[in-house]
Design a protein around this motif. Structure first.
Motif, PDB file in Angstrom:
ATOM      1  N   LEU A 110       0.861  -1.184   0.000  1.00  0.00           N
ATOM      2  CA  LEU A 110       0.000   0.000   0.000  1.00  0.00           C
ATOM      3  C   LEU A 110       0.898   1.235   0.000  1.00  0.00           C
ATOM      4  O   LEU A 110       1.760   1.375   0.870  1.00  0.00           O
ATOM      5  N   THR A 111       0.711   2.083  -1.005  1.00  0.00           N
ATOM      6  CA  THR A 111       1.472   3.328  -1.043  1.00  0.00           C
ATOM      7  C   THR A 111       0.605   4.435  -0.453  1.00  0.00           C
ATOM      8  O   THR A 111      -0.558   4.584  -0.830  1.00  0.00           O
ATOM      9  N   VAL A 112       1.166   5.165   0.487  1.00  0.00           N
ATOM     10  CA  VAL A 112       0.385   6.213   1.158  1.00  0.00           C
ATOM     11  C   VAL A 112       1.121   7.546   1.074  1.00  0.00           C
ATOM     12  O   VAL A 112       2.286   7.608   0.674  1.00  0.00           O
ATOM     13  N   ASP A 113       0.420   8.616   1.453  1.00  0.00           N
ATOM     14  CA  ASP A 113       1.042   9.947   1.431  1.00  0.00           C
ATOM     15  C   ASP A 113       1.778  10.252   2.738  1.00  0.00           C
ATOM     16  O   ASP A 113       2.712  11.047   2.765  1.00  0.00           O
ATOM     17  N   LEU A 114       1.288   9.627   3.800  1.00  0.00           N
ATOM     18  CA  LEU A 114       1.843   9.958   5.110  1.00  0.00           C
ATOM     19  C   LEU A 114       1.750   8.718   6.003  1.00  0.00           C
ATOM     20  O   LEU A 114       0.754   7.989   5.942  1.00  0.00           O
ATOM     21  N   VAL A 115       2.787   8.513   6.813  1.00  0.00           N
ATOM     22  CA  VAL A 115       2.748   7.435   7.804  1.00  0.00           C
ATOM     23  C   VAL A 115       2.878   8.052   9.189  1.00  0.00           C
ATOM     24  O   VAL A 115       3.681   8.964   9.397  1.00  0.00           O
ATOM     25  N   VAL A 116       2.054   7.554  10.107  1.00  0.00           N
ATOM     26  CA  VAL A 116       2.094   8.055  11.482  1.00  0.00           C
ATOM     27  C   VAL A 116       2.460   6.893  12.402  1.00  0.00           C
ATOM     28  O   VAL A 116       1.809   5.851  12.379  1.00  0.00           O
ATOM     29  N   LEU A 117       3.504   7.080  13.193  1.00  0.00           N
ATOM     30  CA  LEU A 117       3.999   6.017  14.064  1.00  0.00           C
ATOM     31  C   LEU A 117       3.506   6.228  15.491  1.00  0.00           C
ATOM     32  O   LEU A 117       3.755   7.280  16.083  1.00  0.00           O
ATOM     33  N   ALA A 118       2.811   5.228  16.025  1.00  0.00           N
ATOM     34  CA  ALA A 118       2.358   5.295  17.426  1.00  0.00           C
ATOM     35  C   ALA A 118       3.507   4.837  18.309  1.00  0.00           C
ATOM     36  O   ALA A 118       3.663   3.651  18.594  1.00  0.00           O
ATOM     37  N   THR A 119       4.321   5.781  18.720  1.00  0.00           N
ATOM     38  CA  THR A 119       5.527   5.434  19.491  1.00  0.00           C
ATOM     39  C   THR A 119       5.166   5.136  20.937  1.00  0.00           C
ATOM     40  O   THR A 119       4.155   5.588  21.454  1.00  0.00           O
ATOM     41  N   CYS A 120       6.054   4.404  21.565  1.00  0.00           N
ATOM     42  CA  CYS A 120       5.784   3.840  22.888  1.00  0.00           C
ATOM     43  C   CYS A 120       5.904   4.892  23.998  1.00  0.00           C
ATOM     44  O   CYS A 120       6.813   5.719  23.991  1.00  0.00           O
ATOM     45  N   ILE A 121       5.004   4.811  24.943  1.00  0.00           N
ATOM     46  CA  ILE A 121       5.095   5.639  26.158  1.00  0.00           C
ATOM     47  C   ILE A 121       6.166   5.043  27.067  1.00  0.00           C
ATOM     48  O   ILE A 121       6.154   3.837  27.325  1.00  0.00           O
ATOM     49  N   ILE A 122       7.077   5.877  27.518  1.00  0.00           N
ATOM     50  CA  ILE A 122       8.090   5.407  28.474  1.00  0.00           C
ATOM     51  C   ILE A 122       8.037   6.301  29.715  1.00  0.00           C
ATOM     52  O   ILE A 122       7.449   7.383  29.675  1.00  0.00           O
ATOM     53  N   PRO A 123       8.646   5.851  30.822  1.00  0.00           N
ATOM     54  CA  PRO A 123       8.620   6.698  32.023  1.00  0.00           C
ATOM     55  C   PRO A 123       9.325   8.022  31.755  1.00  0.00           C
ATOM     56  O   PRO A 123      10.208   8.101  30.903  1.00  0.00           O
ATOM     57  N   SER A 124       8.943   9.033  32.487  1.00  0.00           N
ATOM     58  CA  SER A 124       9.586  10.334  32.394  1.00  0.00           C
ATOM     59  C   SER A 124      11.099  10.167  32.536  1.00  0.00           C
ATOM     60  O   SER A 124      11.567   9.427  33.392  1.00  0.00           O
ATOM     61  N   ARG A 125      11.855  10.847  31.666  1.00  0.00           N
ATOM     62  CA  ARG A 125      13.302  10.583  31.622  1.00  0.00           C
ATOM     63  C   ARG A 125      14.033  10.938  32.917  1.00  0.00           C
ATOM     64  O   ARG A 125      15.125  10.462  33.150  1.00  0.00           O
ATOM     65  N   GLY A 126      13.439  11.762  33.752  1.00  0.00           N
ATOM     66  CA  GLY A 126      14.114  12.098  35.010  1.00  0.00           C
ATOM     67  C   GLY A 126      13.746  11.189  36.173  1.00  0.00           C
ATOM     68  O   GLY A 126      14.158  11.430  37.312  1.00  0.00           O
ATOM     69  N   ILE A 127      12.984  10.119  35.901  1.00  0.00           N
ATOM     70  CA  ILE A 127      12.399   9.361  37.012  1.00  0.00           C
ATOM     71  C   ILE A 127      13.438   8.632  37.854  1.00  0.00           C
ATOM     72  O   ILE A 127      13.289   8.511  39.063  1.00  0.00           O
ATOM     73  N   ASN A 128      14.527   8.162  37.228  1.00  0.00           N
ATOM     74  CA  ASN A 128      15.527   7.424  38.016  1.00  0.00           C
ATOM     75  C   ASN A 128      16.171   8.312  39.067  1.00  0.00           C
ATOM     76  O   ASN A 128      16.336   7.937  40.222  1.00  0.00           O
ATOM     77  N   LYS A 129      16.486   9.535  38.621  1.00  0.00           N
ATOM     78  CA  LYS A 129      17.122  10.487  39.536  1.00  0.00           C
ATOM     79  C   LYS A 129      16.153  10.836  40.672  1.00  0.00           C
ATOM     80  O   LYS A 129      16.520  10.837  41.848  1.00  0.00           O
ATOM     81  N   LEU A 130      14.905  11.101  40.295  1.00  0.00           N
ATOM     82  CA  LEU A 130      13.914  11.463  41.307  1.00  0.00           C
ATOM     83  C   LEU A 130      13.683  10.307  42.284  1.00  0.00           C
ATOM     84  O   LEU A 130      13.582  10.516  43.495  1.00  0.00           O
ATOM     85  N   ALA A 131      13.621   9.080  41.739  1.00  0.00           N
ATOM     86  CA  ALA A 131      13.399   7.908  42.594  1.00  0.00           C
ATOM     87  C   ALA A 131      14.534   7.775  43.602  1.00  0.00           C
ATOM     88  O   ALA A 131      14.315   7.420  44.764  1.00  0.00           O
ATOM     89  N   ASP A 132      15.759   8.084  43.154  1.00  0.00           N
ATOM     90  CA  ASP A 132      16.906   8.044  44.069  1.00  0.00           C
ATOM     91  C   ASP A 132      16.739   9.065  45.182  1.00  0.00           C
ATOM     92  O   ASP A 132      16.974   8.784  46.351  1.00  0.00           O
ATOM     93  N   VAL A 133      16.353  10.280  44.800  1.00  0.00           N
ATOM     94  CA  VAL A 133      16.192  11.350  45.790  1.00  0.00           C
ATOM     95  C   VAL A 133      15.113  10.975  46.806  1.00  0.00           C
ATOM     96  O   VAL A 133      15.271  11.170  48.011  1.00  0.00           O
TER      97      VAL A 133
END
Lengths: 561, 434
Positions: B352-375
Motif C-alpha cells: 500500500l502506497t500512502v502519502d503519510l505514515v504516522v507512528l504510534a511510538t511507545c510511552i516510556i517513564p519520564s526521563r528524570g524518574i531514576n534520579k527522582l526515585a533516588d532522591v
C-alpha cells in the motif's frame, strides 16, 4: 440595587482562541464593530482571553475604563464562564454582570466553510450580548451550611475503599450494603489478577479497615429508600433490617457495581459443560474442575450489536483462570478464542506473556466467522491458516460482560443523575470529571460507572472520596444565584395550577402549608422550564428575565429598546 | 474544619499533578506544585483534541491551568526540581531547586517582543515536537501558565558571553532580569508527597529508522501529527506533507512502534489505539476525501464509549482497520511511504502506497524518574515506572509518598485524573487524619 440606576459601561473582549476563531473570522474587526454598539466604552481583541495575559487585559480594562459590565466573545460558557466570572469578581464587578457570547462552538466551529456568514453571525451574537448585558442585574450566590457527613451506597471494593478514606479524613461516613455481608463481587472471586492474590485475603483486609474505624457506620441488609434535599443537606431514608433510619448527609457516593450477564442462547450455554468464567471461578475455588480440555471463548454477549462495549475485565479474568488451571495441572489443555486481547499497560501485558509461556493456546476469531460449539468439538475459523480448527473440549467457558444493574434507573432518579445508553451511571465529563455527576454533591466510583477491575475500583474509590472531601471540608457551600423565583408582587398572578411543580426536573418547587408555591433556591439550577411554562409569567428566571431575553431578540432584529 | 498546618508537595504539573493539587487545594490543604518545565500542563497541553468526546484539549485544560495559578492554597514552582527530602510520613522536609527564569514572572506581559528580537535562532522546540524552532526567549504556547517568557540559559548570548542583551533593552515591561539566580527553597512540615511525573515517548532511532523516520519526512510520530493538525500548531491546523506541502489523501497509522516488542518495550502503551482513531478522525475533518488505514495487533478499546468511537471511525470517518503488524517501510522516488502487509482475510502479502505514515511510538517513564526515585528513595518496577501494588494502586514503596497517572503505568487522561484524585485522598488522610 444601585447598579440599576448606574449607566451601563460595557467592555467587550473578543477572543481569537488561537486560530479557532481568528482563523476564520476577523476578530480585530469584531472588536472595532463592538465599539459602535450602545453602552460599549471599551473593546479589545485577545489571542486567548482565557490566558493569564487575557485575564490581565480584562482586569486593566475594568480599572482603566471603569467598566461595570464585561462581555467575552469566545469559546463556550460550559468550560470558561466560571473563570471569567471569577476574574471580574476579583476586580469588583458583580460576577452576574459578566455575559458570555459564544462565537466559537456555536459559530466558527459549526460554520467552518462559511467565513463571511460566520462573521455576520458573530456580529449579531455580539450585538445581542451587548443588549442583554445592559439589562443584566447584579445577583449574589446562595450560601448554605454543609453537613460534614458522607453516604456511600454499595459495600463492594470501591465503596469500602471510598468509605474508609473518608472516615480516615475524619468525616462521619455511612456505608450502605444491600446484602447481609460486605464485599460485593469480591466475595465470589477466587484469586485476583495480576498477582494471583487470594480474593478473600484482600476482602478480609478491606473489611477490617472499615469495621475498625470509629467514624464509619456500616449498614448491612440496608437499602436507600428516599433521598430529598441537596448538596450539603441531603435527607436520606435508609431501611436497615426492616427499620427506617433518617440520616442527614453532606455528600453521596454511588458505588453499586454491576450485574452478571447470563449467556442464555449463546454457544449452547447450559451451566454444566458450557459455563461462564464466574461459574468456573467458583469451581476453582471449590477445587471442582475435572476437565482436561478447556476452551474459553471471549466477548460472549459483548462487542456485538446488542451490547457494543468491551467489558474490559474478561480477557484478564480468562488469562488468570487459564493460568490457575495450568498451574493446578500442566497437562490440562487450555485454549482461549479471542478477538482483540485486552491486556493494556505493563502488568497485564506481562501477564499475557506469562500465559503464553505456560502453554495456553490463543486462537483469534473474527465476528464474521463465529466459533461453533458442537458435541465434543469446538470449530473455529483461523484466518491465518485459512481453515477451520477443530478443538476437542470437555469444558467450554464463556467470557461474558459485566452489565449494568436493573435498579440503576430507580437510584438515578432518586439522586437526579443520568445513565448512559447501557444503563451505567453517566459522569459530568468523561475526560476531566470522571468521578463527578452534574448534580452537585453526588459522586460515582467503580463499575457502577463502567466495568473496571479491582485495581481501578480501588483507585476510583479513593478518587471519589477526594472529590467528596472537597465539598464537606468546608462549613458552607456556595451555589449559583441565577435561579427562578416567584416575587411577592407576582403572587397574585399565580393561579396555583402546579404545572411548575410537575415540570421542575430538580424537584425544587413545592406548595407550602398555606398552599402557596415555594421554590427552594438552592435546589434550583436556573434551567427556566418553570418560567417558560407558567402561563401568567408569574415566575421570574434571574439572569434570564423576559426583559433580558427580549432585549436580545430586539437587538437581533435591529430594534432599539 | 480548622486550618491544616501541614502541606502536600505534588511533583509534576501535568493533568494528573494539576488534578491532585486542585483537589487538595479545594479541601483547604496547602499544596506546593513543583514542575520542571517553564509552564504547567504537561503532555495534555500538546494534544489537539481528546478521545472519545473530541473536546479540544487545551480548551478543557486551560481553565484548570488558570485555576491552579490563581488558587489561594496552591503555590506553583516552575523550572523546579526536587533536590533532597528528609523526614517521614506526616513530616517530610523537601528542598526544591528553582532554576532562574531570567524573566520576572509577574511583570512579563507575554507580548513576545523578546522572542522576536532574540538573535539566537534554531533552538529545538519541545512543545511543537521539534517541527519548528524557537529563539532563546521562549514560551511553550500562548495560553501557557505562568504567562511569562523564559530565557534559555544554555543558549542565551548574554548569559554565556555577556554580549547582546537585546531582549533586556527592548522589553517594554522591564521584565527581563539577568541577575536572577537558581535558588533552593526548603519546605518543612510536608505531610505527604505525590509523584505525578508522567511520561516521555520512546525515540529509539534504530526502530524509527526501520519505519522510514528521518529517511523520509512523510513519516511522522503521533505526537508530531498532534501538532501538525492542531489549530494552534506550526501549520495552523492545515495538515500538509512536510516534503511538498501536499494535502495527504491516504494516511497509514502504524501501531505498537517499540511497544509490545522484544526489541523495544515489552508492555502496551494503552492509549495508542484510541488516539490513533482520534487523529484519523480529525485528519478526516480537514479533508473528507481522506482514507486512513490503521495497522494494529489487538485493538484495545475497553474504556467508556471506546468501542462506539471505533465504530464511528469506521463508519463515518473512512478509517480501515487492518490487523497486521508492519515490519518495515520503503519509500518511493516521490517520498511516498510504501507499506508491506499481510491481509488477514486472504493471507496475501499486499503493498500500500500512502502519502503519510504516522507512528504510534511507545510511552516510556519520564526521563528524570531514576534520579527522582533516588532522591525520594522509592522503588521503580522493571520498566522504570514507579512501583505500585495492584491493590494499593497509588502507594509507592515509601509510606506517605503516593503516585498516579503515567508515572506508574501508561494510561489515558480520565484514568490519570481519577488516580490523581485518588492520590489526593490518600494524602488528605495523612493531613486530616493526623
Amino acid at each position: 440595587m444601585s447598579d440599576k440606576e448606574e449607566e451601563p459601561r460595557i467592555g467587550v473582549f473578543v477572543c481569537s482562541c488561537g486560530s479557532n476563531i481568528g482563523g476564520l473570522i476577523d476578530v480585530k474587526a469584531l472588536a472595532e464593530f463592538s465599539k459602535t454598539l450602545p453602552n460599549v466604552v471599551f473593546t479589545e481583541d485577545n489571542l486567548y482571553t482565557c490566558s493569564e495575559t487575557g485575564l490581565a487585559q480584562i482586569k486593566n480594562g475594568i480599572k482603566d475604563h471603569n467598566l461595570n459590565r464585561v462581555i467575552v466573545a469566545s469559546c463556550t460558557p460550559r468550560t470558561h464562564e466560571p473563570l471569567f466570572r471569577d476574574c471580574v469578581k476579583k476586580e469588583g464587578v458583580n460576577e452576574y454582570l459578566f455575559n458570555f457570547v459564544n462565537i466559537r462552538d456555536q459559530n466558527t466551529w459549526c460554520h467552518q466553510k462559511y467565513p463571511e456568514e460566520a462573521f455576520d453571525k458573530a456580529k449579531d451574537l455580539i450585538r445581542m450580548g451587548v443588549a442583554k448585558a445592559a439589562k443584566l442585574e447584579a445577583l449574589e450566590n446562595i450560601i448554605v451550611d454543609a453537613t460534614p457527613t458522607a453516604l456511600v451506597i454499595g459495600g463492594g471494593v470501591s465503596g469500602m475503599t471510598a468509605a474508609h478514606s473518608l472516615a480516615n479524613q475524619g468525616f462521619e461516613t455511612h456505608l450502605i450494603e444491600r446484602e447481609t455481608e460486605l464485599g460485593g463481587r469480591l466475595k465470589t472471586l477466587y484469586k485476583l489478577f495480576p498477582n494471583d492474590q487470594e480474593a478473600q485475603i484482600l476482602l478480609e483486609n478491606l473489611k477490617k479497615n472499615v469495621q475498625s474505624n470509629e467514624n464509619l457506620k456500616i449498614h448491612t441488609s440496608a437499602q436507600v429508600k428516599n433521598i430529598e434535599g441537596f448538596v450539603g443537606n441531603f435527607e436520606v431514608k435508609v431501611e436497615e433490617n426492616g427499620n427506617i433510619i433518617d440520616l442527614t448527609i453532606g455528600v453521596i457516593l454511588v458505588a453499586v457495581g454491576t450485574s452478571l450477564f447470563t449467556p442464555t442462547g449463546y454457544f449452547g450455554y447450559d451451566g454444566k459443560t458450557r459455563i461462564t468464567q464466574y461459574e468456573l471461578e467458583s469451581k476453582l475455588k471449590n477445587n471442582d474442575v475435572k476437565a482436561r480440555d478447556i476452551v474459553m471463548i471471549q466477548c460472549v454477549g459483548s462487542r456485538n450489536n446488542e451490547r457494543l462495549y468491551c467489558s474490559s475485565v474478561c480477557c484478564m479474568t480468562a488469562l488468570k483462570n487459564a493460568l490457575i488451571l495450568k498451574e493446578n495441572n500442566p497437562e490440562t489443555n487450555v485454549s482461549i478464542l479471542f478477538r482483540d486481547l485486552y491486556t493494556p499497560g505493563t502488568h497485564y501485558e506481562d501477564y499475557y506473556r506469562r500465559a503464553r509461556e505456560a502453554g495456553v493456546v490463543f486462537v483469534e476469531y473474527s465476528p464474521e466467522k463465529m466459533p461453533s460449539v458442537e458435541e465434543n468439538l469446538i470449530k473455529v475459523h483461523n484466518e491465518y491458516l485459512g481453515e477451520d480448527l477443530l478443538i476437542p473440549y470437555d469444558l467450554c467457558v464463556l467470557s461474558t460482560p459485566l452489565v449494568s444493574n436493573n435498579d440503576n434507573k430507580a437510584l438515578a432518579q432518586m439522586i437526579k443523575v443520568p445513565l448512559e445508553e447501557n444503563g451505567f451511571f453517566l459522569e459530568a465529563h468523561v475526560k476531566l470529571r470522571p468521578m463527578d455527576f452534574a448534580t452537585d454533591g453526588v459522586f460515582v466510583c467503580g463499575s457502577a460507572k463502567w466495568p473496571v477491575d479491582i485495581t481501578e475500583s480501588i483507585s476510583q474509590g479513593y478518587a471519589a472520596a477526594a472529590r467528596a472531601s472537597t465539598i464537606i471540608s468546608h462549613d458552607t457551600i456556595e451555589v449559583e444565584g441565577a435561579t427562578s423565583f416567584l416575587p411577592d408582587y407576582n403572587r397574585n398572578l399565580c393561579t396555583g395550577c402546579e404545572v411548575c411543580i410537575k415540570v421542575c426536573p430538580y424537584k425544587a418547587i413545592n406548595k407550602n402549608e398555606e398552599d402557596d408555591i415555594e421554590i427552594t433556591q438552592v435546589l434550583c439550577k436556573g434551567c427556566g422550564v418553570c418560567g417558560a411554562t407558567c402561563i401568567n409569567h408569574a415566575i421570574i428566571i434571574r439572569h434570564f428575565t423576559d426583559q433580558q431575553i427580549l432585549s436580545e431578540i430586539y437587538a437581533y432584529g435591529g430594534k432599539e429598546v | 474544619m480548622g486550618e491544616n498546618s501541614k502541606s502536600v508537595v505534588v511533583i509534576g504539573a501535568g493533568i494528573a499533578g494539576i488534578q491532585a493539587a486542585l483537589d487538595l487545594g479545594d479541601m483547604g490543604i496547602q499544596v506546593h506544585l513543583v514542575e520542571k518545565m517553564p509552564c504547567i500542563g504537561g503532555r495534555m497541553a500538546q494534544l489537539d483534541k481528546t478521545f472519545p468526546t473530541l473536546d479540544c484539549s487545551i480548551c478543557i485544560l486551560a481553565p484548570k491551568l488558570s485555576e491552579c495559578y490563581r488558587h489561594d492554597n496552591i503555590t506553583l514552582y516552575t523550572l523546579s526540581e526536587i533536590q533532597k527530602i528528609g523526614g517521614s510520613v506526616g513530616n517530610f522536609s523537601v528542598d526544591v531547586l528553582k532554576h532562574a527564569r531570567y524573566v520576572k514572572e509577574d511583570v512579563c506581559t507575554n507580548c513576545g517582543d523578546c522572542a522576536t528580537i532574540c538573535p539566537v535562532r534554531g533552538i529545538t522546540n519541545f512543545f511543537e515536537a521539534n517541527l519548528v524552532t524557537q529563539t532563546a526567549a521562549q514560551i511553550a504556547f500562548p495560553a501557557a501558565v505562568p504567562a511569562a517568557y523564559r530565557i534559555d540559559p544554555s543558549k542565551c548570548l548574554y548569559l554565556n558571553y555577556e554580549i547582546c542583551g537585546l531582549c533586556y533593552q527592548n522589553c517594554g515591561a522591564d521584565a527581563i532580569d539577568f541577575t536572577q539566580k537558581d535558588s533552593v527553597l526548603s519546605l518543612d512540615n510536608v505531610g505527604a508527597i505525590i509523584v505525578a511525573t508522567g511520561l516521555d515517548l520512546a525515540e529509539d532511532i534504530h526502530t524509527l529508522n526501520i519505519y522510514g523516520y528521518q529517511k523520509c519526512d512523510n513519516v511522522v510520530t503521533a505526537m508530531e501529527l498532534e501538532r501538525l493538525i492542531c489549530a494552534s500548531g506550526p501549520q495552523a491546523g492545515h495538515l500538509s506533507r512536510l516534503t511538498d506541502g501536499k494535502h495527504p489523501k491516504k494516511i497509514a497509522f502504524l501501531q505498537c512502534i517499540d511497544s509490545r516488542s522484544q526489541k523495544g518495550q515489552m508492555y502496551c502503551s494503552s492509549v495508542c489505539c484510541m488516539y490513533t482513531t482520534k487523529e484519523a478522525m480529525i485528519a478526516y475533518e480537514h479533508d473528507n476525501e481522506l482514507e486512513s488505514y490503521v495497522f494494529y495487533i489487538d485493538m484495545r478499546a475497553g474504556g467508556k464509549g471506546f468501542q462506539k468511537f471505533l465504530q464511528r471511525g469506521a463508519k463515518e470517518y473512512n478509517i480501515k482497520y487492518v490487523k497486521s503488524k508492519i515490519s518495515h517501510i520503503e519509500v518511493d522516488k516521490d517520498d511516498n511511504p510504501i507499506i508491506t502487509y499481510e491481509d488477514y482475510e486472504t493471507s496475501e502479502i499486499n503493498q500500500l502506497t500512502v502519502d503519510l505514515v504516522v507512528l504510534a511510538t511507545c510511552i516510556i517513564p519520564s526521563r528524570g524518574i531514576n534520579k527522582l526515585a533516588d532522591v525520594l528513595g522509592i522503588d521503580l518496577d522493571h520498566y522504570d515506572f514507579v512501583k505500585t501494588n495492584p491493590f494499593l494502586p497509588v502507594e509507592t514503596s515509601i509510606e506517605g509518598i503516593y503516585t498516579c497517572g503515567c508515572a506508574r503505568e501508561p494510561m489515558d487522561i480520565p484514568r490519570s485524573v481519577a488516580e490523581a484524585s485518588g492520590a489526593a485522598a490518600r494524602a488528605a488522610e495523612v493531613i486530616k487524619g493526623g
